[in-house]
Design an enzyme around this catalytic site. Structure first.
Site, PDB file in Angstrom:
ATOM      1  N   LYS A 111     -25.711   0.602   0.770  1.00  0.00           N
ATOM      2  CA  LYS A 111     -26.398  -0.428  -0.002  1.00  0.00           C
ATOM      3  C   LYS A 111     -26.069  -1.759   0.666  1.00  0.00           C
ATOM      4  CE  LYS A 111     -26.825  -2.835  -4.347  1.00  0.00           C
ATOM      5  NZ  LYS A 111     -26.132  -3.284  -5.561  1.00  0.00           N
ATOM      6  N   GLY A 172     -25.265  -9.167 -12.954  1.00  0.00           N
ATOM      7  CA  GLY A 172     -24.395  -9.327 -14.111  1.00  0.00           C
ATOM      8  C   GLY A 172     -24.899 -10.261 -15.183  1.00  0.00           C
ATOM      9  N   ALA A 198     -29.852  -4.883 -10.554  1.00  0.00           N
ATOM     10  CA  ALA A 198     -29.272  -6.137 -11.054  1.00  0.00           C
ATOM     11  C   ALA A 198     -30.068  -6.734 -12.206  1.00  0.00           C
ATOM     12  CB  ALA A 198     -29.127  -7.186  -9.954  1.00  0.00           C
ATOM     13  N   ASN A 220     -24.901  -1.293 -13.494  1.00  0.00           N
ATOM     14  CA  ASN A 220     -23.444  -1.272 -13.517  1.00  0.00           C
ATOM     15  C   ASN A 220     -22.884  -2.090 -14.675  1.00  0.00           C
ATOM     16  OD1 ASN A 220     -20.763  -0.731 -12.568  1.00  0.00           O
ATOM     17  ND2 ASN A 220     -20.717  -2.789 -11.722  1.00  0.00           N
ATOM     18  N   SER A 221     -23.081  -3.407 -14.642  1.00  0.00           N
ATOM     19  CA  SER A 221     -22.452  -4.277 -15.642  1.00  0.00           C
ATOM     20  C   SER A 221     -22.826  -3.895 -17.067  1.00  0.00           C
ATOM     21  CB  SER A 221     -22.838  -5.739 -15.388  1.00  0.00           C
ATOM     22  OG  SER A 221     -22.405  -6.174 -14.127  1.00  0.00           O
TER      23      SER A 221
END
Length: 270
Positions: A111, A172, A198, A220-221
């Site tokens: 990535k 995030g 994202a 992810n976040s």
């Protein structure tokens, strides 16, 4: 991408098949136990690993490599923290070795992140393209993280990237799909998988990305920082499946006027 449903609806990147269209990360979790539980509940088959943080044993990354069963999950080394193309190329090479140490001898995935701005964390289009061209020449399967720029996405596809990964909104931020119209253009023009990466904060946003035709999302976040990360991971997995099915089913056309759902003939007083 093609919306025709199949009995085995798999995503293919770099010749490798994935049943799950939810990719996840390994950072920001309160502890490794919650990360393990979340990965399990997400049904994901590919996770990102920040090469620099693992190599330096950054906070929260000690024991990370041992905490994941790499016979079941494909590693996606990422170049997070790199500010130049040269640095990203060097870290990508380290990531390939990291995957080999984990037993994934033929893993060439990376990535690609080139982010010089530590405040807004927006990717550098010029550095990303430069690094991508070199890494493709070296045989990497490149998944570049980019702004939702349709022209850049097409150029990266042309130089040989295996996917393009436009951001929904800043990393995030949890702001969702702020760039939906540009992402739609990227999807329309792409001949490689499009992975929205994202900014996704809740499952409905992950579903919306798949509904509009994205091939996958990376989250992810929103999972790691949730009040209950494993439960959020399961919710994201369900949302991604629902979004994909909705895309395959085909939504009804948007209309300017109302359209009755019941027949307008054969009424009692007719």
């Amino acid at each position: 991408m093609d919306s025709t449903p199949t009995s085995t609806d798999t995503l293919v990147i770099g010749g490798r098949q994935f049943r799950s269209r939810l990719f996840t990360g390994t950072g920001k979790y309160p502890n490794l136990a919650l990360m393990q539980q979340s990965l399990d509940r997400s049904d994901c088959e590919m996770v990102t690993v920040a090469v620099r943080r693992v190599q330096t044993v950054a906070a929260g990354h000690a024991g990370l490599m041992e905490a994941i069963d790499w016979t079941k999950i494909w590693m996606l080394p990422n170049t997070a923290g790199c500010t130049t193309a040269e640095e990203a190329i060097r870290v990508a090479r380290l990531g390939r070795e990291l995957a080999r140490l984990a037993g994934q001898e033929h893993n060439t995935f990376v990535k690609l992140e080139v982010i010089p701005d530590s405040r807004h964390l927006l990717p550098d289009p010029f550095g990303t393209l430069e690094a991508a061209e070199q890494l493709v020449k070296e045989g990497f399967t490149v998944l570049p993280y980019i702004n939702a720029d349709p022209l850049l996405a097409k150029r990266l596809e042309e130089v040989g990237c295996a996917t393009v990964m436009p951001l929904g909104s800043p990393i995030g931020s949890g702001q969702g799909l702020r760039n939906a119209s540009n992402i739609a253009l990227i999807i329309e023009n792409a001949s490689v998988p499009v992975v929205v990466d994202a900014g996704i904060g809740v499952p409905s946003e992950a579903s919306a990305a798949l509904e509009m035709g994205a091939d996958a999302v990376l989250v992810n976040s929103a999972i790691a920082l949730a009040g209950n990360p494993p439960l959020m991971a399961e919710a994201m997995a369900s949302a991604v499946r629902a979004g994909r099915q909705a895309f395959q089913a085909g939504r009804l056309p948007t209309r300017a006027q109302a359209s009755p759902s019941s027949p307008t003939t054969g009424k009692v007083n007719d």
